[in-house]
Design a protein around this motif. Structure first.
Motif, PDB file in Angstrom:
ATOM      1  N   PHE A 120       6.494   6.521  -0.179  1.00 55.98           N
ATOM      2  CA  PHE A 120       6.524   5.905   1.143  1.00 55.98           C
ATOM      3  C   PHE A 120       5.548   4.739   1.065  1.00 55.98           C
ATOM      4  O   PHE A 120       4.356   4.943   0.823  1.00 55.98           O
ATOM      5  N   ILE A 121       6.048   3.527   1.256  1.00 50.93           N
ATOM      6  CA  ILE A 121       5.221   2.337   1.075  1.00 50.93           C
ATOM      7  C   ILE A 121       5.295   1.451   2.314  1.00 50.93           C
ATOM      8  O   ILE A 121       6.232   1.554   3.106  1.00 50.93           O
ATOM      9  N   ASP A 122       4.304   0.578   2.452  1.00 55.79           N
ATOM     10  CA  ASP A 122       4.349  -0.371   3.558  1.00 55.79           C
ATOM     11  C   ASP A 122       5.238  -1.552   3.185  1.00 55.79           C
ATOM     12  O   ASP A 122       5.737  -1.635   2.058  1.00 55.79           O
ATOM     13  N   MET A 177       0.842  -1.167   0.000  1.00 55.69           N
ATOM     14  CA  MET A 177       0.000   0.000   0.000  1.00 55.69           C
ATOM     15  C   MET A 177       0.897   1.243   0.000  1.00 55.69           C
ATOM     16  O   MET A 177       1.890   1.310   0.714  1.00 55.69           O
ATOM     17  N   PHE A 178       0.521   2.210  -0.788  1.00 50.64           N
ATOM     18  CA  PHE A 178       1.233   3.475  -0.831  1.00 50.64           C
ATOM     19  C   PHE A 178       0.718   4.366   0.297  1.00 50.64           C
ATOM     20  O   PHE A 178      -0.482   4.542   0.445  1.00 50.64           O
ATOM     21  N   LEU A 179       1.635   4.901   1.084  1.00 50.88           N
ATOM     22  CA  LEU A 179       1.264   5.724   2.224  1.00 50.88           C
ATOM     23  C   LEU A 179       1.347   7.212   1.905  1.00 50.88           C
ATOM     24  O   LEU A 179       0.463   7.985   2.280  1.00 50.88           O
ATOM     25  N   LEU A 180       2.424   7.612   1.222  1.00 45.49           N
ATOM     26  CA  LEU A 180       2.663   9.014   0.924  1.00 45.49           C
ATOM     27  C   LEU A 180       3.463   9.101  -0.367  1.00 45.49           C
ATOM     28  O   LEU A 180       4.329   8.258  -0.620  1.00 45.49           O
ATOM     29  N   PHE A 181       3.185  10.106  -1.170  1.00 46.95           N
ATOM     30  CA  PHE A 181       3.914  10.338  -2.409  1.00 46.95           C
ATOM     31  C   PHE A 181       4.310  11.801  -2.467  1.00 46.95           C
ATOM     32  O   PHE A 181       3.509  12.679  -2.139  1.00 46.95           O
TER      33      PHE A 181
END
Length: 134
Positions: A91-93, A1-5
Motif C-alpha cells: 500500500f503506497i502513497d 512512501m510505503f504505508l502498509l505491507f
C-alpha cells in the motif's frame, strides 16, 4: 512512501503485516485480516477472468495473471505474486512509483527466501514470527 505491507499465503492466510504509517490508534484488530482476505479473493477472481492476450510476461517468461495495481486518488495497492502463489502486497502513497515497489519487492523476496523459506520450523502457510524477518 510505503504505508502498509502484507504477505498472503497461497491459501489466503495473512502471513505477515507491517504498518509504516499508523492512521489511528483505535483501529479494529481484524481490519488487516479482512483487507488481506478481500485482496486475495479479488486477485483470484481477476486471474480467472483476465483474457489471455492481456497477460504480460515477466523477465522469466512467466505470465502474470490477476490483479496487479489498484489506483486511488492519493494512493495505490500493488500486488506481486510469486511462482508459489504467495502474494506480496504494498500500500503506497501517490508519490511512490510501481518501480519503487518492484525494487522493494526484490529485496523483501530475497530476505523471505533466505530467512523464511529455508527455516525448517516455518510453515509457509503460517504467520511469520521471526525477528530476523522484521
Amino acid at each position: 512512501m510505503f504505508l502498509l505491507f502484507m504477505i498472503i499465503s497461497k491459501n489466503g492466510n495473512l502471513m505477515y503485516e507491517k504498518e509504516f504509517f499508523k492512521q489511528d490508534d483505535n483501529k479494529d484488530s481484524n481490519r488487516n485480516i479482512r483487507i488481506a482476505s478481500m485482496l486475495f479473493t479479488q486477485h483470484s477472481l481477476t486471474s480467472e477472468i483476465t483474457p489471455s492476450y492481456l497477460n504480460k510476461s515477466n523477465e522469466l517468461g512467466l505470465k502474470n495473471k490477476g490483479l496487479e495495481v489498484i489506483e486511488f486518488d492519493s494512493s495505490k495497492i500493488v500486488v506481486h505474486q510469486t511462482l508459489t502463489k504467495i502474494k506480496f502486497i504494498f500500500f503506497i502513497d501517490g508519490n511512490t512509483t510501481e518501480y519503487d515497489c518492484e525494487i522493494m519487492f526484490r529485496k523483501i523476496y530475497d530476505l523471505f527466501s533466505d530467512v523464511v523459506s529455508k527455516n525448517p520450523f516455518q510453515d509457509l502457510d503460517q504467520p511469520i514470527r521471526l525477528s530476523s524477518f522484521d
